[in-house]
Design an enzyme around this catalytic site. Structure first.
Site, mmCIF file in Angstrom:
data_model
loop_
_atom_site.group_PDB
_atom_site.id
_atom_site.type_symbol
_atom_site.label_atom_id
_atom_site.label_comp_id
_atom_site.label_asym_id
_atom_site.label_seq_id
_atom_site.Cartn_x
_atom_site.Cartn_y
_atom_site.Cartn_z
ATOM 1 N N ASP A 15 51.565 44.996 39.547
ATOM 2 C CA ASP A 15 51.660 45.009 38.088
ATOM 3 C C ASP A 15 51.821 43.556 37.639
ATOM 4 O O ASP A 15 52.784 42.885 38.034
ATOM 5 C CB ASP A 15 52.885 45.843 37.713
ATOM 6 N N ILE A 16 50.943 43.083 36.802
ATOM 7 C CA ILE A 16 50.972 41.664 36.417
ATOM 8 C C ILE A 16 52.258 41.303 35.667
ATOM 9 O O ILE A 16 52.712 40.163 35.732
ATOM 10 C CB ILE A 16 49.705 41.273 35.618
ATOM 11 N N GLY A 37 46.584 49.294 28.314
ATOM 12 C CA GLY A 37 46.387 48.607 29.593
ATOM 13 C C GLY A 37 47.326 47.427 29.790
ATOM 14 O O GLY A 37 48.524 47.512 29.507
ATOM 15 N N VAL A 38 46.771 46.329 30.254
ATOM 16 C CA VAL A 38 47.557 45.119 30.525
ATOM 17 C C VAL A 38 48.271 44.649 29.249
ATOM 18 O O VAL A 38 49.444 44.265 29.283
ATOM 19 C CB VAL A 38 46.628 43.977 31.010
ATOM 20 N N ASP A 39 47.547 44.682 28.169
ATOM 21 C CA ASP A 39 48.065 44.217 26.882
ATOM 22 C C ASP A 39 49.351 44.967 26.501
ATOM 23 O O ASP A 39 50.390 44.351 26.195
ATOM 24 C CB ASP A 39 46.963 44.466 25.832
ATOM 25 N N THR A 128 37.792 45.132 33.033
ATOM 26 C CA THR A 128 37.451 46.224 33.956
ATOM 27 C C THR A 128 38.206 47.528 33.689
ATOM 28 O O THR A 128 38.091 48.480 34.451
ATOM 29 C CB THR A 128 37.701 45.817 35.433
ATOM 30 N N TYR A 131 37.504 48.311 28.688
ATOM 31 C CA TYR A 131 36.238 47.678 28.300
ATOM 32 C C TYR A 131 35.086 47.968 29.261
ATOM 33 O O TYR A 131 33.966 47.497 29.050
ATOM 34 C CB TYR A 131 36.427 46.164 28.096
HETATM 35 P P1 ADP Z 1 40.216 45.492 29.235
HETATM 36 O O1 ADP Z 1 40.395 46.058 27.851
HETATM 37 O O2 ADP Z 1 39.919 44.011 29.239
HETATM 38 O O3 ADP Z 1 39.290 46.305 30.076
HETATM 39 P P2 ADP Z 1 42.574 46.703 30.484
HETATM 40 O O4 ADP Z 1 43.980 46.270 30.310
HETATM 41 O O5 ADP Z 1 42.185 48.047 29.980
HETATM 42 O O6 ADP Z 1 41.689 45.541 29.868
HETATM 43 O O7 ADP Z 1 42.220 46.655 32.032
HETATM 44 C C1 ADP Z 1 41.930 45.506 32.771
HETATM 45 C C2 ADP Z 1 42.307 45.735 34.231
HETATM 46 O O8 ADP Z 1 43.700 45.614 34.391
HETATM 47 C C3 ADP Z 1 41.936 47.104 34.793
HETATM 48 O O9 ADP Z 1 41.407 46.926 36.092
HETATM 49 C C4 ADP Z 1 43.268 47.844 34.820
HETATM 50 O O10 ADP Z 1 43.315 48.811 35.864
HETATM 51 C C5 ADP Z 1 44.217 46.725 35.115
HETATM 52 N N1 ADP Z 1 45.624 46.904 34.679
HETATM 53 C C6 ADP Z 1 46.147 47.778 33.788
HETATM 54 N N2 ADP Z 1 47.483 47.585 33.671
HETATM 55 C C7 ADP Z 1 47.800 46.550 34.504
HETATM 56 C C8 ADP Z 1 49.006 45.881 34.847
HETATM 57 N N3 ADP Z 1 50.193 46.210 34.300
HETATM 58 N N4 ADP Z 1 48.929 44.845 35.743
HETATM 59 C C9 ADP Z 1 47.761 44.480 36.292
HETATM 60 N N5 ADP Z 1 46.593 45.075 36.014
HETATM 61 C C10 ADP Z 1 46.610 46.109 35.142
#
Ligand code: ADP
Length: 179
Positions: A15-16, A37-39, A128, A131
């Site tokens: 998890d980032i 997601g990450v955001d 990934t 989007y």
């Molecule tokens: P985007 O809208 O740019 O596609 P996302 O956040 O939906 O961004 O996903 C980008 C990538 O990050 C995906 O491969 C997703 O599985 C991964 N991801 C989601 N949550 C986390 C997290 N907490 N830490 C790291 N990677 C994550």
């Protein structure tokens, strides 16, 4: 192993938001006001200071939002980092090659990290998730963009680029490219 421009590429599964790095990159959307997601995870764990900074950016330089392929930094709030670098990935499209915009996210984030004085930078696999970018291609674009930027001196004093991959599939895709 140290690569072009003295930058090591490291792969981590996890998890980032749990990472310790000088800069953590957010796969943001152009509103800068949060998403899934990450955001979502970054704002939840980093706390309200990050969103407050994003709102200030919207009220000043980025009234229309952050364009795709660009990057901007804010505080990292409660994350174990000095900055969050927000970048907006392109939405994947089958009939249009948008990989230059995806490469730009990595290049611009790295350039900004270098300018800020970061030595370690953690990236998610931008675009990934929601989007829709196919993982293997997303990994290829990511690694090539980082290597090219580093080789061209576009990463300042950055010593480590860490790709933080959320699941096995993403980890394997990056592993297949980095070798
Ligand atoms: P985007 O809208 O740019 O596609 P996302 O956040 O939906 O961004 O996903 C980008 C990538 O990050 C995906 O491969 C997703 O599985 C991964 N991801 C989601 N949550 C986390 C997290 N907490 N830490 C790291 N990677 C994550």
């Amino acid at each position: 192993m140290t690569g072009p421009g003295g930058v090591s590429i490291v792969l981590v599964r996890g998890d980032i938001t749990a990472q310790s790095a000088d800069a953590i990159v957010n796969a943001a959307n152009s509103s800068l006001l949060g998403g899934g997601g990450v955001d979502g995870a970054i704002h939840r764990r980093g706390g309200p200071e990050i969103l407050a900074d994003c709102r200030r950016l919207r009220a000043s330089h980025y009234g229309k939002g952050l364009p795709t392929g660009r990057a901007v930094a804010t505080t990292a709030g409660r994350l174990d980092a000095r900055w969050v670098i927000h970048t907006v990935g392109p939405v994947w499209q089958r009939d249009e090659d948008r990989s230059e915009l995806l490469a730009s996210c990595y290049r611009e984030s790295l350039r900004l990290a270098g300018e800020l004085g970061a030595r370690t930078v953690a990236f998610p696999a931008i675009s990934t998730g929601v989007y829709g970018w196919p993982l293997e291609d997303g990994a290829r674009v990511a690694v090539r963009a980082v290597r090219e930027a580093a080789g061209a001196g576009g990463a300042g004093g950055v010593e480590e680029v860490r790709f933080v991959l959320f699941d096995d599939e993403a980890y394997r895709a990056f592993e297949g490219v980095v070798g």
